[in-house]
Design an enzyme around this catalytic site. Structure first.
Site, PDB file in Angstrom:
ATOM      1  N   LYS A 223       0.865  -1.187   0.000  1.00 28.95           N
ATOM      2  CA  LYS A 223       0.000   0.000   0.000  1.00 28.95           C
ATOM      3  C   LYS A 223       0.900   1.236   0.000  1.00 28.95           C
ATOM      4  O   LYS A 223       1.446   1.640   1.020  1.00 28.95           O
ATOM      5  CB  LYS A 223      -0.909   0.053   1.234  1.00 28.95           C
ATOM      6  CG  LYS A 223      -2.027   1.075   1.026  1.00 28.95           C
ATOM      7  CD  LYS A 223      -2.426   1.833   2.274  1.00 28.95           C
ATOM      8  CE  LYS A 223      -1.592   3.008   2.600  1.00 28.95           C
ATOM      9  NZ  LYS A 223      -1.598   4.132   1.638  1.00 28.95           N
ATOM     10  N   GLU A 298       9.822   1.093  10.390  1.00 30.80           N
ATOM     11  CA  GLU A 298      10.826   2.140  10.124  1.00 30.80           C
ATOM     12  C   GLU A 298      10.108   3.458  10.338  1.00 30.80           C
ATOM     13  O   GLU A 298       9.330   3.890   9.482  1.00 30.80           O
ATOM     14  CB  GLU A 298      11.339   2.048   8.680  1.00 30.80           C
ATOM     15  CG  GLU A 298      12.113   0.780   8.351  1.00 30.80           C
ATOM     16  CD  GLU A 298      13.512   0.766   8.936  1.00 30.80           C
ATOM     17  OE1 GLU A 298      13.964   1.792   9.480  1.00 30.80           O
ATOM     18  OE2 GLU A 298      14.147  -0.301   8.877  1.00 30.80           O
ATOM     19  N   CYS A 332      13.548  10.744   6.864  1.00 29.24           N
ATOM     20  CA  CYS A 332      13.566  10.326   8.277  1.00 29.24           C
ATOM     21  C   CYS A 332      14.950  10.466   8.883  1.00 29.24           C
ATOM     22  O   CYS A 332      15.093  10.519  10.094  1.00 29.24           O
ATOM     23  CB  CYS A 332      13.094   8.885   8.370  1.00 29.24           C
ATOM     24  SG  CYS A 332      13.992   7.817   7.244  1.00 29.24           S
ATOM     25  N   GLU A 429      10.256  16.015  14.895  1.00 27.57           N
ATOM     26  CA  GLU A 429      10.760  16.018  13.519  1.00 27.57           C
ATOM     27  C   GLU A 429      10.060  17.153  12.747  1.00 27.57           C
ATOM     28  O   GLU A 429       8.836  17.121  12.582  1.00 27.57           O
ATOM     29  CB  GLU A 429      10.352  14.664  12.945  1.00 27.57           C
ATOM     30  CG  GLU A 429      11.088  14.148  11.790  1.00 27.57           C
ATOM     31  CD  GLU A 429      10.520  12.788  11.373  1.00 27.57           C
ATOM     32  OE1 GLU A 429       9.394  12.410  11.740  1.00 27.57           O
ATOM     33  OE2 GLU A 429      11.237  12.097  10.635  1.00 27.57           O
TER      34      GLU A 429
HETATM   35  P1  NAP Z   1       2.372   8.343   7.563  1.00 28.83           P
HETATM   36  O1  NAP Z   1       1.338   9.378   7.611  1.00 28.83           O
HETATM   37  O2  NAP Z   1       2.552   7.470   8.754  1.00 28.83           O
HETATM   38  O3  NAP Z   1       2.023   7.444   6.282  1.00 28.83           O
HETATM   39  C1  NAP Z   1       2.802   6.336   5.931  1.00 28.83           C
HETATM   40  C2  NAP Z   1       1.920   5.320   5.241  1.00 28.83           C
HETATM   41  O4  NAP Z   1       0.952   4.850   6.183  1.00 28.83           O
HETATM   42  C3  NAP Z   1       1.143   5.893   4.067  1.00 28.83           C
HETATM   43  O5  NAP Z   1       1.016   4.904   3.081  1.00 28.83           O
HETATM   44  C4  NAP Z   1      -0.218   6.196   4.697  1.00 28.83           C
HETATM   45  O6  NAP Z   1      -1.263   6.190   3.765  1.00 28.83           O
HETATM   46  C5  NAP Z   1      -0.349   5.005   5.627  1.00 28.83           C
HETATM   47  N1  NAP Z   1      -1.304   5.172   6.713  1.00 28.83           N
HETATM   48  C6  NAP Z   1      -1.707   6.308   7.316  1.00 28.83           C
HETATM   49  N2  NAP Z   1      -2.615   6.004   8.294  1.00 28.83           N
HETATM   50  C7  NAP Z   1      -2.771   4.660   8.286  1.00 28.83           C
HETATM   51  C8  NAP Z   1      -3.552   3.734   9.047  1.00 28.83           C
HETATM   52  N3  NAP Z   1      -4.363   4.135  10.019  1.00 28.83           N
HETATM   53  N4  NAP Z   1      -3.452   2.416   8.758  1.00 28.83           N
HETATM   54  C9  NAP Z   1      -2.643   1.991   7.778  1.00 28.83           C
HETATM   55  N5  NAP Z   1      -1.872   2.808   7.022  1.00 28.83           N
HETATM   56  C10 NAP Z   1      -1.930   4.120   7.285  1.00 28.83           C
HETATM   57  O7  NAP Z   1       3.797   8.924   7.235  1.00 28.83           O
HETATM   58  P2  NAP Z   1       4.198   9.882   6.018  1.00 28.83           P
HETATM   59  O8  NAP Z   1       3.761  11.245   6.350  1.00 28.83           O
HETATM   60  O9  NAP Z   1       3.767   9.297   4.721  1.00 28.83           O
HETATM   61  O10 NAP Z   1       5.793   9.765   6.055  1.00 28.83           O
HETATM   62  C11 NAP Z   1       6.580  10.579   6.841  1.00 28.83           C
HETATM   63  C12 NAP Z   1       7.043   9.820   8.073  1.00 28.83           C
HETATM   64  O11 NAP Z   1       7.705   8.624   7.668  1.00 28.83           O
HETATM   65  C13 NAP Z   1       8.078  10.610   8.835  1.00 28.83           C
HETATM   66  O12 NAP Z   1       7.829  10.508  10.223  1.00 28.83           O
HETATM   67  C14 NAP Z   1       9.383   9.914   8.478  1.00 28.83           C
HETATM   68  O13 NAP Z   1      10.392  10.070   9.440  1.00 28.83           O
HETATM   69  C15 NAP Z   1       8.943   8.507   8.340  1.00 28.83           C
HETATM   70  N6  NAP Z   1       9.895   7.746   7.516  1.00 28.83           N
HETATM   71  C16 NAP Z   1      10.668   6.823   8.137  1.00 28.83           C
HETATM   72  C17 NAP Z   1      11.611   6.135   7.399  1.00 28.83           C
HETATM   73  C18 NAP Z   1      12.492   5.105   8.052  1.00 28.83           C
HETATM   74  O14 NAP Z   1      13.115   4.349   7.328  1.00 28.83           O
HETATM   75  N7  NAP Z   1      12.568   5.056   9.370  1.00 28.83           N
HETATM   76  C19 NAP Z   1      11.750   6.381   6.032  1.00 28.83           C
HETATM   77  C20 NAP Z   1      10.931   7.328   5.427  1.00 28.83           C
HETATM   78  C21 NAP Z   1       9.992   8.007   6.198  1.00 28.83           C
HETATM   79  P3  NAP Z   1      -1.746   7.509   2.996  1.00 28.83           P
HETATM   80  O15 NAP Z   1      -0.513   8.303   2.647  1.00 28.83           O
HETATM   81  O16 NAP Z   1      -2.415   6.969   1.805  1.00 28.83           O
HETATM   82  O17 NAP Z   1      -2.620   8.240   3.933  1.00 28.83           O
END
Ligand code: NAP
Length: 527
Positions: A223, A298, A332, A429
């Site tokens: 997804k 992650e 991240c 962050e």
């Molecule tokens: P996010 O809001 O958590 O979204 C990540 C994924 O989860 C998206 O596909 C999102 O879908 C989905 N999602 C959201 N709510 C969900 C739920 N209730 N159930 C299942 N899936 C759900 O994060 P983001 O804003 O896309 O990414 C930024 C974050 O990712 C930052 O905190 C960054 O640090 C972290 N990150 C971490 C790493 C690592 O390797 N540690 C790498 C990259 C990014 P939708 O987008 O379709 O809503």
């Protein structure tokens, strides 16, 4: 979430084995004449190689949402709509799971060499479509083309690496405690994997999961983020072309909580692998408990970047600039807090500001651009909130500090001085192009400040002292440490965080273990 009803699309509820192929996707592609000239030309190039996929992939078929709903995919640099993709939910996800589950029994029986060859072919196809994939990424995510091309190479490297690693999933023979017994350990694939990925690395966060999963015989339901599904779909198309069997890799997108719940509730899904925010990661971890799934997370970071008095200024400026401003601060592992020792603070700040001034903000399709837009308006508002909080508590904006004159979600590369640990910029962050500078006196103070957070993903230090490099690296409560280097990710090294930055590791020889179960076999009565 912007949603639009698709015309003439009937709601269909079908078992995974009877999923119909939907008609050609051209109706979901926004007419090129409605786009700016450079975006239109980029889309034309992508269309010419057939990589503009606008439907989900279930059981090897391209499908719409069963109720016909769609989501708009927008270009964050211009606001123009690039395409409409299906807004899927639990029914489509259940079918994708069923397809992955039935394919697991055949794919896991492929020899390691057969799986390796298919993955290698996928890698070759990604590389041969490097430019189109990078264009797609720049269009839907906003990152500059140079960074997008870098991500295609980085993303592809996980497929190549795990194509090789597929052939090295060795078991063990354990010296027996009884002479008539032989004790063996087999490594076997976990089963169906649910992979949920973010928008900031639309390709690499997928390949870092799907590469090792497919290599060891798992099948996957991916997804991608609603903001960046086009890169994911194009990559999935190339996987099919490479001979990855229908059903081994499925892609659904749309209603994230519904899709997430369907994955969590299914007893057929044996593993959840997630990259994204800590808040969503915690929900997925809790939701996995009911069916006792394996979980890899992650999550978010809050990276300290410590510049000691004895650092080489040029190396420290170059490294911290790269660590902070890659993808406009939306990674991240971005340096979130730049801690600078007092003796070098003024000199470093002057040189760093000069370097930040050289960053060119613009549309990622323009060659000179080094800073694209933020992903959306909410991201800009978050940055504004953090800046207001910092200045209200005594920080001073040394450069930037406001929306860019280009409008949309462009923000000026920003440097903020005198940041302290009571400010949001220190504690959370920022995920934007803001570099907070924080002065410190002693090594101990720097390490304490660096560790004063629930996050534990990446940290950076700049020093010429080898003993200090060792001591500080060992004291940092982080999964990754860059010493005199701001860009440290590679497919051959383990990537992952400690504390609330996550569980498990991706990439490297360790990354494949996340998709394997150990089976102990005791052969008795051997005489
Ligand atoms: P996010 O809001 O958590 O979204 C990540 C994924 O989860 C998206 O596909 C999102 O879908 C989905 N999602 C959201 N709510 C969900 C739920 N209730 N159930 C299942 N899936 C759900 O994060 P983001 O804003 O896309 O990414 C930024 C974050 O990712 C930052 O905190 C960054 O640090 C972290 N990150 C971490 C790493 C690592 O390797 N540690 C790498 C990259 C990014 P939708 O987008 O379709 O809503």
């Amino acid at each position: 979430m912007a949603m639009a009803m698709m015309t003439m699309r009937r709601a269909v509820a079908l078992g995974a084995r009877h999923i119909p192929a939907a008609p050609a996707a051209s109706s979901r592609v926004v007419p090129l004449r409605h786009m700016s000239a450079d975006a239109g030309a980029a889309m034309e190039k992508i269309l010419s190689v057939g990589l503009l996929r606008t439907q989900g992939l279930i059981a090897g078929k391209w499908v719409d949402a069963y109720d016909g709903k769609t989501i708009e995919v927008q270009n964050p640099a211009t606001g123009e709509v690039l395409a409409n993709v299906p807004c899927m939910g639990s029914r489509e996800t259940s079918d994708a799971i069923a397809s992955a589950h039935s394919t697991f029994y055949s794919w896991s029986k492929f020899t390691a060499s057969e799986r390796s060859k298919a993955l290698r072919k996928w890698y070759d196809l990604i590389i041969s479509h490097k430019e189109e994939l990078a264009l797609l990424m720049t269009l839907e995510q906003g990152k500059p083309m140079k960074e997008a091309l870098g991500e295609v190479n980085y993303g592809a490297s996980f497929i190549e690496y795990f194509a090789e690693e597929a052939k090295r999933i060795y078991g063990d023979i354990i010296p027996s405690t009884l002479s008539d017994r032989r004790l063996l350990v087999l490594k076997q694939p976990v089963g169906v994997v649910g992979a949920i990925t973010p928008w900031n690395f639309p390709l690499a966060m997928i390949t870092r999961k799907v590469g090792p999963a497919l290599a060891c015989g798992c099948t996957v339901v991916v997804k991608p983020s609603e903001f960046t599904p086009l890169t994911a779909l194009a990559a999935a198309d190339l996987a099919l072309q490479a001979g990855i069997p229908a059903g081994a890799l499925n892609v659904v997108m749309g209603n994230a909580p519904e899709i997430g719940d369907a994955l969590l509730q299914s007893t057929q899904v044996r593993k959840i692998t997630f990259t994204g925010s800590t808040a969503v990661g915690k929900k997925l971890m809790a939701g996995s408990a009911n069916t006792v799934k394996k979980v890899s997370l992650e999550l978010g970071g809050n990276a300290p970047c410590i510049v000691f008095d004895d650092a080489d200024i040029d190396v420290a400026v170059k490294g911290s600039l790269a660590a902070k401003f890659r993808n406009s601060g939306q990674t991240c592992v971005c340096a979130n807090r730049i801690l600078v020792q007092e003796g070098i603070y003024e000199k470093f700040a002057t040189a760093f500001i000069k370097a930040v001034q050289s960053l060119k903000v613009g549309n990622g399709l323009e060659e000179s651009t080094s800073q694209g837009p933020l992903i959306n308006e909410a991201a800009v508002q978050k940055v504004e909130k953090f800046i207001n909080d910092a200045t209200s508590k005594g920080a001073n904006v040394m450069l930037g500090g406001k929306r860019h004159s280009l409008g949309m979600s462009f923000y000026e590369p920003t440097v903020v001085g005198n940041v302290s640990n009571d400010m949001l910029l220190f504690r959370e962050e920022v995920f934007g192009p803001v570099a907070p500078l924080i002065p410190f006196k002693t090594v101990e103070e720097a390490v304490n400040m660096a560790n004063d957070t629930n996050a534990g993903l990446a940290a950076y230090i700049f020093t010429k002292s080898i003993p200090r490099s060792w001591r500080v690296s060992e004291s940092l409560e982080y999964g990754l440490v860059g010493v005199n280097e701001g860009i440290i990710s590679t497919e051959v090294a383990p990537f992952g965080g400690v504390k609330q930055s996550g569980l498990g590791r991706e990439g490297s020889k360790y990354g494949i273990d996340e998709y394997l179960e150990l089976k102990y076999i005791c052969m008795g009565n051997l005489g």
